[in-house]
Design an enzyme around this catalytic site. Structure first.
Site, mmCIF file in Angstrom:
data_model
loop_
_atom_site.group_PDB
_atom_site.id
_atom_site.type_symbol
_atom_site.label_atom_id
_atom_site.label_comp_id
_atom_site.label_asym_id
_atom_site.label_seq_id
_atom_site.Cartn_x
_atom_site.Cartn_y
_atom_site.Cartn_z
ATOM 1 N N LYS A 144 0.822 -1.212 0.000
ATOM 2 C CA LYS A 144 0.000 0.000 0.000
ATOM 3 C C LYS A 144 0.854 1.260 0.000
ATOM 4 C CE LYS A 144 -0.674 0.792 4.945
ATOM 5 N NZ LYS A 144 0.091 2.034 4.979
ATOM 6 N N THR A 145 1.977 1.232 0.727
ATOM 7 C CA THR A 145 2.840 2.421 0.780
ATOM 8 C C THR A 145 3.399 2.738 -0.594
ATOM 9 O OG1 THR A 145 3.431 1.901 3.068
ATOM 10 C CG2 THR A 145 4.834 3.468 1.903
ATOM 11 N N ASP A 200 -3.612 7.970 4.250
ATOM 12 C CA ASP A 200 -3.110 6.639 4.572
ATOM 13 C C ASP A 200 -3.844 6.102 5.805
ATOM 14 O OD1 ASP A 200 -1.538 4.377 4.482
ATOM 15 O OD2 ASP A 200 0.215 5.305 5.409
ATOM 16 N N GLU A 201 -3.969 4.791 5.915
ATOM 17 C CA GLU A 201 -4.575 4.130 7.088
ATOM 18 C C GLU A 201 -5.947 4.738 7.429
ATOM 19 O OE1 GLU A 201 -3.262 1.516 8.044
ATOM 20 O OE2 GLU A 201 -1.092 1.598 8.134
ATOM 21 N N GLN A 204 -7.775 -4.399 9.447
ATOM 22 C CA GLN A 204 -6.752 -3.972 10.404
ATOM 23 C C GLN A 204 -7.215 -2.751 11.212
ATOM 24 O OE1 GLN A 204 -2.525 -4.343 9.047
ATOM 25 N NE2 GLN A 204 -3.440 -4.682 7.039
ATOM 26 N N ARG A 250 1.942 -9.951 10.877
ATOM 27 C CA ARG A 250 3.244 -9.300 11.045
ATOM 28 C C ARG A 250 4.375 -10.253 10.643
ATOM 29 N NH1 ARG A 250 1.794 -5.308 9.843
ATOM 30 N NH2 ARG A 250 -0.172 -6.403 9.563
#
Length: 762
Positions: A33-34, A225-226, A256, A614
């Site tokens: 995504k980044t 973002d997020e 998330q 993770r």
């Protein structure tokens, strides 16, 4: 980097190049995504969009820096530096500095951290003569923070029937009055706290439509973002700013969304389609981080949730190892099991310490793992512990910086008016604080012209106060003349802080000096960087940057190659080769508070999903059969979440897991684990009652313990908490007979046999 689009898969590329209109990018864990967000911005700049017309909002400074660096490789450093990119709080603090006069704040307003806010609340409660055991500053601040994030001002709070009722039920009915006084004190002192940066931006845009229009026109493109982590206050600002051009792109993953306790609302991302009709959606479903087994296990967990945007996350990495499930006899043995596994994996595969992370639901769980790691002499760091900027000597110097920038900052003044010691004691400070309150002025305003009689002090004390005022005035006069580093070095020296610290010849004292020097080094680096970006590096800029740091921005270089211990909430956005998720037990994970609410239980399941994802190569889940709770040894059940995982992706013994589970829950463990078959001859020994309430299961006293005289050297034994071991030695007579036992995982223990309850293994 001209071929940046070639680095993207088909869906990523589409999400980057289709820049017009509202866009929702659903990014599964490890899906890049980044990279998509970064290259979308770079692509806009490549299409000749001016950088100052792009607003990009993140949740950490670290994320913003990394994205800017990546963008710079595509479009050049100058264009990247000119972007309006940063955290919500840093960007809106910047806007508020430009527009502060409209709200009656100085442009040099300072920003309180939680410690400053709690100190002010404590002071207010003392003035109101409230019970400090009932009105705990942390609890009061939490309620005030929640109100601000819901855009509830003090006046609205006092009229909010539900909030008032909740406060009364908690026996703190005067929170609304504390809130009101707190806001008055902050305003009088030219101070905002973290939540005010969002609240005041909303007020600014609400009360001054021309200012809102100015920023609506400025930002042609908005990227967030997020997005699943945004609260109502952030959501509303974004929605207002996007109204004119409607070019808004939000990136996130509803699976998330784990920060509801901070006010985050999963509805913001779930309802995007309703807020922005005609939106485009792109689903990034390929996980580049984790093995296939880990991704499939995670998918089987999250599919149990009802409230979600459907997606099919997959991995083309190696199949990898199944997710291991470890049973420990106790939390102590759990610590040893995990530590031994880390030790063995590291030696066998020549891994770095940084390749390992231990994740837990609550901070209190770290203790047993710290003890086990220390015994193995393995280096570790606790993520989210006392940050560099919370150390006393650093906060002292920062308080001088804050006073220099904003002399009205009452908490900063009270912190350093007598540090280093200059003969202005608590009695004097109480007098001048009371006099300032009575006059409706700040302490600084009072001290500028007050006589000894007005303050109730003698001439000698007044002289000391004037000396302090002169010192701060001298620093303030150099604010525009000196760079941040030059003025910081001057303050560290002239304030007497460095001289005071040099007087302490202990190792700790030297460490404090090193910390001050490290701070000055950081300011030097800040000054150099800002100069290179064409920004004046003054102390105001530096203080703002420090005030808005997050946990992920505080990592020390010395902490790079260490085993990481952290809560799962802190781990989001990070990745490790080997992840251990510990304490996965009913009442702990999911938490006891969540089991009666389907919505809360779904968030706990999302948290478990975050924990699993993770891991890159190996994920291990552990639970303990017993642990101390509230001073009492109790049995624990394996979490229902272990049963959420498809058994084909697990490495587990069925009889390690099967126990009495919540029968009302569709994901009860026996359903999945019966498929595994029982690979051991003995019947499971964990027997617990579950009635669906919050009752704590008690430890089983019938452990079939041998009598003390049956315990002899060489015998193989089992202990309820330490597990299996071999008796090395027995000494003494009844009733003080002792045995030395070498346990497989807990190491050597000397036990008094009348209390140890050892079971002999055949």
């Amino acid at each position: 980097m001209q071929n940046y689009l070639e680095e993207l898969n088909e869906v990523q590329r589409a999400a980057v190049v289709e820049t017009e209109g509202p866009t929702l990018v659903i990014a599964g864990a490890g899906s890049g995504k980044t990279r998509v967000l970064t290259y979308r911005i770079a692509h806009l700049l490549k299409q000749d969009v001016k950088p100052y017309r792009i607003l990009a909002l993140t949740f950490t400074n670290k994320a913003a820096r990394e994205m800017k660096d990546r963008i710079a490789t595509v479009v050049g450093q100058h264009n990247a530096a000119s972007l309006w990119m940063g955290t919500f709080h840093s960007i809106f603090a910047r806007i508020l500095r430009f527009e502060s006069k409209h709200l009656g704040y100085p442009s040099s307003f300072t920003i309180y951290d939680s410690t400053d806010s709690k100190n002010l609340i404590k002071s207010i409660c003392k003035k109101m003569k409230l019970n400090d055991k009932a009105y705990k500053p942390g609890s009061v601040l939490s309620r005030i923070s929640a109100a601000k994030n819901d855009l509830v001002t003090p006046v609205a709070y006092a009229r909010d029937v539900n909030r008032i009722a909740a406060d009364k039920a908690s026996q703190i009915p005067l929170v609304h009055e504390i809130y009101s006084q707190y806001m008055r004190e902050c305003y009088k002192s030219g101070v905002m706290d973290f939540d005010d940066l969002l609240l005041n931006t909303n007020i600014l845009f609400r009360d001054f439509p021309d200012i809102l229009k100015k920023y609506q026109q400025q930002y042609d493109y908005i990227l967030v973002d997020e997005y699943q982590d945004t609260n109502f206050s952030q959501y509303l600002i974004i929605k207002k700013l996007a109204e004119k051009h409607n070019n808004i792109c939000v990136v996130g993953d509803d699976a998330q969304s784990i920060y509801s306790f901070r006010g985050a609302k999963i509805e913001n991302i779930l309802n995007f389609r309703n807020d922005y009709p005609g939106y485009k959606i792109f689903k990034l479903e390929q996980n580049y981080r984790s093995s296939q087994n880990i991704v499939n296990a995670a998918n089987s967990i999250i599919e149990k949730n009802q409230g979600q945007i459907q997606k099919n996350v997959y991995s083309e990495n190696a199949v990898g190892n199944p997710v291991r499930v470890l049973k420990a006899y106790s939390d102590i043995e759990e610590g040893f099991l995990i530590t031994n596994d880390i030790f063995e994996k590291r030696m066998k595969y020549q891994l770095d310490f940084k390749d390992f992370a231990i994740l837990y639901r609550t901070n209190a769980q770290s203790r047993v793992f710290e003890e086990a790691l220390r015994k193995k002499n393995l280096p570790y760091k606790i993520y989210g512990g006392l940050s560099f900027y919370q150390r006393k000597e650093i906060k002292d110097l920062l308080a001088y910086f804050r006073l220099t920038v904003n002399p009205a900052d009452g908490e900063a003044l009270k912190r350093v008016i007598n540090y280093p010691a200059r003969g202005i004691g608590k009695t004097t400070l109480d007098k001048i604080t009371a006099a300032a309150d009575a006059s409706g002025r700040t302490i600084w305003e009072l001290l500028l012209n007050a006589t000894a009689a007005q303050l109730g002090v003698n001439a000698g004390t007044l002289k000391k106060l004037h000396t302090f005022i002169a010192l701060i005035t001298r620093f303030a006069a150099q604010l525009e003349q000196l760079s941040a580093y030059e003025l910081a070095a001057e303050i560290a020296s002239a304030s007497g802080i460095m001289h005071d610290l040099h007087g302490d010849k202990s190792i700790e004292g030297q460490g404090r000096i090193d910390n001050i020097n490290e701070l000055l080094n950081g300011i030097k680096d800040f000054s150099t960087t800002k100069q290179e970006e064409g920004i004046t590096p003054n102390l105001v800029n530096f203080l703002e940057e420090v005030s808005l740091l997050t946990d992920q921005d505080n990592e020390s270089k010395d902490d790079i190659n260490k085993i990481t211990l952290m809560t799962i909430h802190s781990a989001k956005g990070l990745e490790f080769k080997n992840v251990y998720i510990v304490g996965v037990e009913e009442g702990l994970f999911p938490s006891l508070q969540s089991v009666d609410s389907e919505k809360a239980l779904e968030e706990e399941r999302r948290l478990f999903y975050v924990a699993i994802t993770r891991a890159e190569q190996n994920a291990t889940i552990s639970f303990a059969r017993s642990r101390y709770k509230y001073g009492e040894l109790t049995y624990s059940r394996p979490s229902r979440f272990i049963g959420d995982i498809d058994q084909s992706y697990l490495d587990v013994h069925a009889d390690d897991i099967v126990s009495s589970q919540p029968k009302s829950n569709s994901t009860a463990l026996p359903r999945n684990f019966r498929k595994l078959g029982n690979t051991r001859a003995e019947t499971p020994k964990i027997r617990m009652n579950y009635s669906g309430n919050n009752e704590k299961p008690k430890i089983n006293v019938n452990f079939n313990a041998a009598s003390p005289n049956q315990i002899v050297p060489g015998a193989m034994v089992e202990h309820e908490r330490f597990g299996r071991g071999k008796v090395v030695n027995v000494e003494g007579l009844e009733p003080n007979r002792k045995a030395t036992v070498m346990f497989e995982n807990a190491g050597q223990k000397q036990l008094l046999l009348k209390f140890a309850k050892l079971k002999i293994l055949l």
